[in-house]
Design an enzyme around this catalytic site. Structure first.
Site: not given
Lengths: 388, 388
Positions: B162, B328, B361-362
């Site tokens: 990120s 994501d 995303h995580d």
């Protein structure tokens, strides 16, 4: 029992400028899903076109979360064209030369229909959070009362997008014999966990604003404008696709040639969002935002039919036209496909079109040629069949 | 000029419990992209493992927006494992038996490195919004000062996800001769319009909180906790995929068998989000949130290389491993693919893996077997080549 009259103002937040209002007294309460009997009830609505002698050409248009009854006329507050003026009007798909079009403000709303900003006659003060929670089915029940009041047994069509599409599906499930055709657009039969999450962030933004005052801001003569604007900004992102945001704004700077290295709205997209937030608070009530988002969260047609969506539509004779948009990530095509599968399983007559568009969820409000062509064709065929 | 010491507390919001701190005096200012010279500067950091005699085994780990230097130790504030304890440790892909791992809090952060909550020595008060805006490149320049201070010329690897991945790319672009290998994960070389929009909503939520007080809340002894919680809630949705939210929570109710018809957190997903918001404000400074999101918004490597991303990497000898996750939607695979295309055009050595995952995303923070396998394999091969 009721009367269609010119607007009467019952509270500052529930004006219904330029709208007709139907009033229902204590002898005709709206029995809500929560068990509460809501009374008195007033419904603000607009009509376009003429009801034919057979009373067979009525089209009910259902608005989305932040919409209202002004589908096809200049909006009395914003001065802008009605939210579905691309779709409703003379020669438009929902042709007002041919159909009698009704659009009413939902129960829980803030533009003339009874909602949390209305005066609770028992206290003489705005309901605020003492207003009972409403569901999509409650909205539809209120619309059915209006349709009764107008002396219409069967609607030729019920149409709407997003939360309006939820109402369309609920109409078809709750009153199948009263819905000749139905156009649920960019919608779902169930609100997803992600969408509940987005709703909740918006509500928390409103409730975090100290001017919200536990919901009693009208009594205090104030408004949670900042919290409501933040809620709108966040929601607005979900109405557009990433591609649409990229095309409209990209990383272009606002009125400047280089970043300012401040927290000013350097980027056009920031300036746009701030404007969206500010404009919204001029026309929408914060508590209504809480109630109407909550109604969407509770929406789950299958849940009230033994968990089987098809059970909601068994034996239906309604003709359906289900429409989704390829870049809609708030109500993705998969949601519409689930509706179509259930309708097929129920043996219903269904057309399904996924329109390829990069404009995201809000495409249903835009002048999308394929939307215009699809809905025109579907309605014209249904009208021929119905003998209109 | 500088000293590696045990933590010293310079302001309540800039404690760095259990961290080392490097201090840079007025003779060694950090020259920012804005032109401002930031001084004095302190950088809080953690290290794991031992630097070898050749000083060739250092790995710099870069943290994301709300991360900090506690990558692989129990967090001193939350008591939870470090944010990348799946990836950093003995026998982990970033193997602390083999590598000397450094992780520092970014400039503008709030866990020991100089940021808006630090005391401005000229006024004796917290900087608040008088703190200069910083960029991702400024964060990387500060890290380079730390790496210099530690006596390391070349980093064996720079890795992060990120915003951490943005720093990885910036390291490779700004200091190619100091980066032997690079692992940018779930990231982009440019922040998209949609991501700027999400950032801006978060900032507006904070600034809408009257307790923010124009940024001077520390002087007033208060905090914009509600605004910061709303910002976190909204952002948190973007870190998960719709599938992950559906699987984790669906529409399950929280501690009740039926909806309450209130605004309580009926749904588990609401309760979860509220908890995320509340927990976050215990460990993060609101002004840092403004500064660090702004740094991400300004990020556009191509923009500082004639608009051509490949120009940022021409002649590089760094070995790259680019990783994305299929679900994501905050940093979609297309972003990573653009980086890979540019690296290919620049003739770089690149591996690219899109990991199929429904965790959103995580996923880069989770124990994803394919992430572990890919990074382990890449680093082991690079270490052999480097002779570590």
């Amino acid at each position: 029992m009721t009367s269609g009259t010119l607007p009467q103002i019952s509270a500052s937040q529930v004006e219904s400028p330029d709208s007709l209002v139907a009033r229902f007294g204590p002898e005709r309460p709206l029995v809500l899903d929560s068990g509460v009997e809501l009374s008195p009830l007033q419904i603000a609505y607009q009509t376009y076109g003429e009801l034919n002698a057979a009373r067979s050409n009525a089209v009910l248009v259902c608005h989305a979360l932040t919409g209202d009854q002004h589908a096809a006329n200049v909006h009395p507050v914003t001065g802008k064209p009605g939210w579905w003026s691309t779709m409703v009007g003379p020669g438009k798909p929902i042709d007002t030369d041919r159909y009698f079009v009704i659009c009413s403000n939902v129960v829980g709303g803030c533009l003339g229909t009874t909602g949390p900003a209305s005066i609770n006659p028992e206290t003489g003060k705005p309901w605020a959070l003492t207003f009972p929670l409403v569901t999509i089915r409650d909205m539809v029940r209120a619309q059915a009362m209006l349709v009764d009041f107008l002396g219409i047994d069967e609607l030729f069509c019920v149409a709407g997008g997003s939360m309006g599409g939820m109402q369309v599906l609920e109409w078809a499930a709750s009153f199948p014999e009263r819905v000749y055709s139905a156009m649920p657009i960019a919608t779902a039969a169930i609100h997803s966990a992600q969408n509940i999450a987005f709703s909740e962030v918006g509500r928390q933004a409103i409730m975090a604003d100290p001017e919200w005052r536990g919901g009693r801001y009208l009594e205090a003569g104030t408004r949670p404008a900042k919290g409501l604007a933040v809620a709108r900004m966040g929601a607005h992102i979900t109405y557009l696709s990433e591609e649409a945001l990229h095309r409209k704004f990209g990383r272009r700077l606002q009125d400047r040639s280089a970043p300012t290295f401040t927290f000013d709205a350097d980027f056009q997209v920031e300036s746009y969002l701030r404007h969206q937030g500010e404009a919204f608070v001029e026309r929408f009530d914060a508590n209504s935002y809480l109630y109407v988002t909550r109604a969407m969260d509770y929406f789950d047609i299958a849940g009230s039919h033994d968990g089987i969506l098809a059970n909601a539509f068994r034996g239906t004779r309604t003709r359906f036209c289900v429409i989704s948009f390829s870049s809609d990530w708030l109500f993705p095509t998969g949601n519409s496909r689930s509706v179509v599968h259930a309708l097929n399983a129920a043996g219903a007559s269904v057309s399904f079109v996924e329109i390829i568009s990069d404009k995201g969820h809000d495409a249903f409000l835009l002048d999308e040629p394929e939307l215009i062509a699809t809905t025109s064709g579907f309605l014209a065929a249904a009208a021929r069949k119905r003998g209109i």
